[in-house]
Scaffold this motif. Structure first.
Motif, PDB file in Angstrom:
ATOM      1  N   VAL A  31      52.977  24.454  11.707  1.00 13.91           N
ATOM      2  CA  VAL A  31      52.919  25.225  10.453  1.00 13.91           C
ATOM      3  C   VAL A  31      52.280  24.421   9.325  1.00 13.91           C
ATOM      4  O   VAL A  31      52.274  24.855   8.174  1.00 13.91           O
ATOM      5  N   GLY A  32      51.773  23.238   9.642  1.00 12.65           N
ATOM      6  CA  GLY A  32      51.073  22.443   8.625  1.00 12.65           C
ATOM      7  C   GLY A  32      51.953  21.594   7.758  1.00 12.65           C
ATOM      8  O   GLY A  32      51.531  21.147   6.686  1.00 12.65           O
ATOM      9  N   ARG A  33      53.180  21.306   8.219  1.00  9.35           N
ATOM     10  CA  ARG A  33      54.069  20.420   7.477  1.00  9.35           C
ATOM     11  C   ARG A  33      53.916  18.999   7.994  1.00  9.35           C
ATOM     12  O   ARG A  33      53.585  18.767   9.155  1.00  9.35           O
ATOM     13  N   GLU A  34      54.177  18.022   7.128  1.00 11.73           N
ATOM     14  CA  GLU A  34      54.145  16.621   7.530  1.00 11.73           C
ATOM     15  C   GLU A  34      55.409  16.293   8.297  1.00 11.73           C
ATOM     16  O   GLU A  34      56.511  16.451   7.761  1.00 11.73           O
ATOM     17  N   PRO A  35      55.311  15.874   9.569  1.00 11.15           N
ATOM     18  CA  PRO A  35      56.524  15.563  10.340  1.00 11.15           C
ATOM     19  C   PRO A  35      57.333  14.441   9.723  1.00 11.15           C
ATOM     20  O   PRO A  35      56.798  13.553   9.062  1.00 11.15           O
ATOM     21  N   TRP A  36      58.619  14.478   9.986  1.00 14.71           N
ATOM     22  CA  TRP A  36      59.560  13.459   9.531  1.00 14.71           C
ATOM     23  C   TRP A  36      59.264  12.124  10.203  1.00 14.71           C
ATOM     24  O   TRP A  36      58.961  12.074  11.404  1.00 14.71           O
ATOM     25  N   VAL A  37      59.343  11.043   9.446  1.00 10.98           N
ATOM     26  CA  VAL A  37      59.144   9.709   9.988  1.00 10.98           C
ATOM     27  C   VAL A  37      60.394   8.889   9.696  1.00 10.98           C
ATOM     28  O   VAL A  37      60.870   8.861   8.560  1.00 10.98           O
ATOM     29  N   PRO A  38      60.967   8.232  10.714  1.00 10.85           N
ATOM     30  CA  PRO A  38      62.185   7.435  10.480  1.00 10.85           C
ATOM     31  C   PRO A  38      61.975   6.371   9.423  1.00 10.85           C
ATOM     32  O   PRO A  38      60.888   5.780   9.320  1.00 10.85           O
ATOM     33  N   ALA A  39      62.997   6.102   8.625  1.00 10.79           N
ATOM     34  CA  ALA A  39      62.903   5.055   7.593  1.00 10.79           C
ATOM     35  C   ALA A  39      62.750   3.706   8.260  1.00 10.79           C
ATOM     36  O   ALA A  39      63.379   3.411   9.262  1.00 10.79           O
ATOM     37  N   GLY A  40      61.895   2.852   7.647  1.00 10.94           N
ATOM     38  CA  GLY A  40      61.703   1.499   8.155  1.00 10.94           C
ATOM     39  C   GLY A  40      60.705   1.429   9.276  1.00 10.94           C
ATOM     40  O   GLY A  40      60.471   0.361   9.817  1.00 10.94           O
ATOM     41  N   ASN A  51      63.582  15.059  18.047  1.00 16.66           N
ATOM     42  CA  ASN A  51      62.569  14.622  17.084  1.00 16.66           C
ATOM     43  C   ASN A  51      61.180  15.107  17.483  1.00 16.66           C
ATOM     44  O   ASN A  51      60.386  15.536  16.633  1.00 16.66           O
ATOM     45  N   GLU A  52      60.879  15.055  18.772  1.00 19.64           N
ATOM     46  CA  GLU A  52      59.558  15.487  19.240  1.00 19.64           C
ATOM     47  C   GLU A  52      59.335  16.973  18.996  1.00 19.64           C
ATOM     48  O   GLU A  52      58.275  17.380  18.498  1.00 19.64           O
ATOM     49  N   ILE A  53      60.327  17.792  19.336  1.00 20.14           N
ATOM     50  CA  ILE A  53      60.143  19.228  19.196  1.00 20.14           C
ATOM     51  C   ILE A  53      60.138  19.645  17.719  1.00 20.14           C
ATOM     52  O   ILE A  53      59.414  20.553  17.315  1.00 20.14           O
ATOM     53  N   THR A  54      60.905  18.939  16.885  1.00 20.44           N
ATOM     54  CA  THR A  54      60.906  19.243  15.454  1.00 20.44           C
ATOM     55  C   THR A  54      59.574  18.848  14.817  1.00 20.44           C
ATOM     56  O   THR A  54      59.028  19.585  13.989  1.00 20.44           O
ATOM     57  N   GLU A  81      56.755  18.729  16.411  1.00 19.64           N
ATOM     58  CA  GLU A  81      55.786  19.700  16.924  1.00 19.64           C
ATOM     59  C   GLU A  81      55.835  20.993  16.111  1.00 19.64           C
ATOM     60  O   GLU A  81      54.794  21.560  15.762  1.00 19.64           O
ATOM     61  N   ALA A  82      57.044  21.458  15.802  1.00 20.76           N
ATOM     62  CA  ALA A  82      57.182  22.671  14.991  1.00 20.76           C
ATOM     63  C   ALA A  82      56.572  22.462  13.607  1.00 20.76           C
ATOM     64  O   ALA A  82      55.887  23.345  13.073  1.00 20.76           O
ATOM     65  N   ASP A  83      56.818  21.289  13.007  1.00 20.88           N
ATOM     66  CA  ASP A  83      56.246  20.991  11.688  1.00 20.88           C
ATOM     67  C   ASP A  83      54.718  21.017  11.731  1.00 20.88           C
ATOM     68  O   ASP A  83      54.063  21.600  10.853  1.00 20.88           O
TER      69      ASP A  83
END
Length: 233
Positions: free
Chosen positions: A224-233, A214-217, A219-221
């Motif tokens: 490149v200016g993408r909003e990182p994924w946030v777990p539901a809840g 999750n951390e490295i993904t 960081e990659a987001d």
């Protein structure tokens, strides 16, 4: 069998689709500006002929043929035997990757034996930690089992692109567009899986690799200016 199912299961049709998908992936990579960061330790091991275990999220599989330096070593990916997973395998083979289909009929012992056989041949192994059916971003313990059995080092890899579409699949697969900026990040998971780890230790290690993915993904987001994924809840 219906005509629609006959067409969907036709080897000729499936191979044609795989070639079209592979052509699109090549175009996305060729027309984009892609950075490759953190691969030096992985490259060094492959230069020594040492296979590794590569782990990623299913969501970032679209450009999987470019995750691993195929000019330095062979890799075998674990795919689903279902139709979608079979297509992933067909596409990867067009890039020179090997694949093993994982089905509900294949016992885990048999699969592990096949995987360890590949590793003994000097072939690296790639697996989506939450594949093939999820839940999204919840790692299985499979990479830990193979790391313990083989003693090989584990690397997590993430890919992200500035311009891309999230598919309406369980994993919301990211489909990068042509002419985009993108990045491939690689980082070693430095934990050791003890031979006699108990359930509590296995769970701690499972969460550890999940957290690093999750951390490295994320960081990659961000790169490149993408909003990182946030777990539901």
């Amino acid at each position: 069998m219906s005509l629609r199912k006959k067409i969907a299961d036709s080897e000729g049709v499936l191979n044609w689709v795989a070639r079209r998908v592979a052509s699109y992936i090549r175009m996305v990579h060729r027309t984009g500006t892609w950075r490759r960061i953190g691969y030096e330790p992985l490259d060094a091991l492959l230069d020594q002929g040492e296979p590794v275990i590569v782990v990623l999220w299913h969501q970032r599989l679209a450009l999987s043929p470019y995750f691993f330096p195929l000019d330095k070593g062979q890799i075998c990916s674990i795919t689903s035997a279902a139709r979608a997973g079979s297509m992933v395998g067909r596409v990867q083979k067009l890039f020179g990757m090997d694949t093993i289909a994982m089905s509900s009929h294949k016992r885990h012992v048999a699969l592990s034996r096949e995987v360890l056989g590949k590793i003994r041949q000097g072939i690296s192994i790639g697996i989506a930690a939450d594949g093939p059916r999820g839940p999204e971003r919840i790692s299985s313990t499979v990479p830990l089992v193979w790391a313990r059995s083989s003693g090989k080092r584990v690397f997590v890899i993430a890919c992200s692109a500035r311009h891309g579409t999230e598919a309406g699949t369980w994993d919301r697969m990211l489909l990068p567009r042509p002419w985009t900026d993108g990045v491939f990040l690689c980082r070693e998971w430095t934990e050791t899986v003890p031979r006699k780890a108990d359930d509590a230790e296995i769970e701690r290690l499972r969460v550890s690799i999940e957290t690093l993915l999750n951390e490295i993904t994320a960081e990659a987001d961000r790169m490149v200016g993408r909003e990182p994924w946030v777990p539901a809840g």
